[in-house]
Design an enzyme around this catalytic site. Structure first.
Site, PDB file in Angstrom:
ATOM      1  CG  HIS A  76      -4.098  -4.510   4.565  1.00 11.99           C
ATOM      2  ND1 HIS A  76      -3.352  -5.574   4.115  1.00 11.99           N
ATOM      3  CD2 HIS A  76      -3.315  -3.425   4.368  1.00 11.99           C
ATOM      4  CE1 HIS A  76      -2.180  -5.157   3.660  1.00 11.99           C
ATOM      5  NE2 HIS A  76      -2.131  -3.836   3.809  1.00 11.99           N
ATOM      6  CB  ILE A  77      -8.188   0.394   6.629  1.00 13.10           C
ATOM      7  CG1 ILE A  77      -8.243   0.216   8.166  1.00 13.10           C
ATOM      8  CG2 ILE A  77      -9.271  -0.437   5.950  1.00 13.10           C
ATOM      9  CD1 ILE A  77      -9.536   0.716   8.808  1.00 13.10           C
TER      10      ILE A  77
ATOM     11  NE  ARG B 264      17.920  -6.846   7.376  1.00 18.87           N
ATOM     12  CZ  ARG B 264      17.819  -7.106   6.077  1.00 18.87           C
ATOM     13  NH1 ARG B 264      18.322  -8.204   5.582  1.00 18.87           N
ATOM     14  NH2 ARG B 264      17.214  -6.272   5.262  1.00 18.87           N
TER      15      ARG B 264
ATOM     16  CB  ILE C 218       0.616  -0.983  10.650  1.00 15.69           C
ATOM     17  CG1 ILE C 218       1.972  -0.382  11.052  1.00 15.69           C
ATOM     18  CG2 ILE C 218      -0.474  -0.603  11.624  1.00 15.69           C
ATOM     19  CD1 ILE C 218       2.026   1.140  10.893  1.00 15.69           C
ATOM     20  CB  ALA C 219       4.649  -4.885   9.106  1.00 16.67           C
ATOM     21  NE  ARG C 220       2.259  -6.724   2.420  1.00 12.83           N
ATOM     22  CZ  ARG C 220       1.912  -5.451   2.267  1.00 12.83           C
ATOM     23  NH1 ARG C 220       1.440  -4.759   3.284  1.00 12.83           N
ATOM     24  NH2 ARG C 220       2.006  -4.849   1.090  1.00 12.83           N
TER      25      ARG C 220
ATOM     26  CD  GLU D  84      -4.047  -8.853   4.854  1.00 14.05           C
ATOM     27  OE1 GLU D  84      -3.560  -8.676   5.978  1.00 14.05           O
ATOM     28  OE2 GLU D  84      -4.188  -7.943   4.017  1.00 14.05           O
TER      29      GLU D  84
ATOM     30  NE  ARG E 279      10.349   5.916   1.047  1.00  8.34           N
ATOM     31  CZ  ARG E 279      10.542   4.690   0.540  1.00  8.34           C
ATOM     32  NH1 ARG E 279       9.957   3.643   1.079  1.00  8.34           N
ATOM     33  NH2 ARG E 279      11.309   4.523  -0.511  1.00  8.34           N
TER      34      ARG E 279
END
Ligand code: DGY
Length: 318
Positions: free
Chosen positions: A283-284, A179, A234-236, A265, A157
């Site tokens: 992480h904002i 993938r 901005i994922a993880r 983190e 998304r």
């Protein structure tokens, strides 16, 4: 009859939690510090459910120690902190918060891209430190963004919204790696990962974290990128190998990076903190008040549906 006990594992917006009190006895961990595994285990004793975030690890060990636990509602879209198969094996109801943070997170990803490529963080620190003596011809010369090639890793998304805005708003040529190529992806063309890495002027990482995506972008992948490129995560934390990234930034093998998420983190690798060409945020990406409220509301809606004996509106997919 006593109400089922629900641990609210984070400080959230109290007014949004009020409707839950009709159905649950709330135990509020009214803190911004996530509960460590032992404390979480202790706090969950006798709890029917947990309203949590992406920080509380729920795995087989915790489930075995907390046999009363039947449900977990997360305010986050990411749920890599849950061992989903272990939860399912115990019949837990699980929900997350897809959709409500898509636009906000995409907007932040593009903000971080523009700020990183145009060296906003470095310039701001320079002025604030009182170093600025006047305009000069190549001062903080950054990389262009409009009209360049954006590579997106992960076309879900959020990736889809970033692709549309980058193509329509910034005239970027957008490529992506997933993938599987996504059907009807109007604004981006699929590429194998090595081609994407080589072609991108800017790389945006938006893929969920899992064992399969751990260090998906590591030293070998960074070496395939253009030295003039920027990388945005901005994922993880953990999708990008932060230490390998810091080494590439220091050696001039990559121009700059914008990171909103970090391995381990809130700790940040000291090597990254030392990189002037890394723009680091806490992480904002989903943090606007309306979006953070919608994320909490989403978890509340699932808990209210479960209290009525109905399926929740946003279950974690099977
Ligand atoms: C999520 O929802 O997974 C985000 O990372 C929280 O900000």
């Amino acid at each position: 009859m006593s109400k089922p006990k629900l641990l609210v594992a984070r400080r959230l917006f109290p007014e949004l939690l009020e409707p839950l009190r009709a159905h649950y006895e709330l135990d509020l961990h009214n803190s911004d510090t996530a509960l460590e595994p032992a404390a979480l285990r202790a706090r969950l004793q006798g709890c029917w459910g947990m309203l949590g975030s992406g920080s509380e690890r729920v795995d087989a060990e915790l489930l075995a120690a907390c046999p009363a636990l039947r449900a977990v509602a997360l305010i986050t879209v990411g749920y890599n902190n849950l061992d989903v198969p272990a939860c399912r094996a115990r019949g837990l109801q699980l929900s997350h918060a897809p959709g409500v943070l898509t636009e906000t997170t995409a907007e932040f990803g593009l903000s971080l891209l523009l700020a990183t490529a145009r060296r906003v963080g470095e310039g701001e620190r320079y002025v604030r430190a009182g170093h600025w003596q006047g305009w000069s011809i190549d001062q903080f010369a950054g990389a262009p963004v409009c009209g360049t090639v954006l590579g997106i890793v992960g076309m879900g998304r959020i990736g889809g919204v970033i692709a549309r805005r980058a193509a329509l708003g910034l005239d970027m040529q957008v490529r992506y790696f997933n993938r599987q190529p996504v059907a009807d992806c109007e604004f981006a063309q699929w590429r194998p990962l090595p081609e994407l890495l080589a072609e991108a002027d800017h790389l945006m990482v938006v893929v969920p974290y899992s064992a399969a995506t751990h260090h998906l972008i590591g030293a070998a992948e960074l070496a395939q990128m253009k030295p003039s490129a920027t990388l945005i995560n901005i994922a993880r934390g953990g999708v990008v190998d932060d230490r390998a990234l810091a080494a590439a930034l220091r050696a001039g093998r990559l121009a700059a990076a914008g990171l909103d998420v970090f391995e381990g983190e809130p700790a940040v690798a000291p090597e990254l903190l030392a990189c002037e060409n890394a723009l680091l945020t806490p992480h904002i990406a989903s943090s606007t008040l309306p979006t953070r409220q919608a994320m909490v509301q989403c978890a509340v809606d699932n808990l209210l549906a479960w209290a009525r004996g109905e399926p929740g509106p946003t279950p974690i997919p099977a």
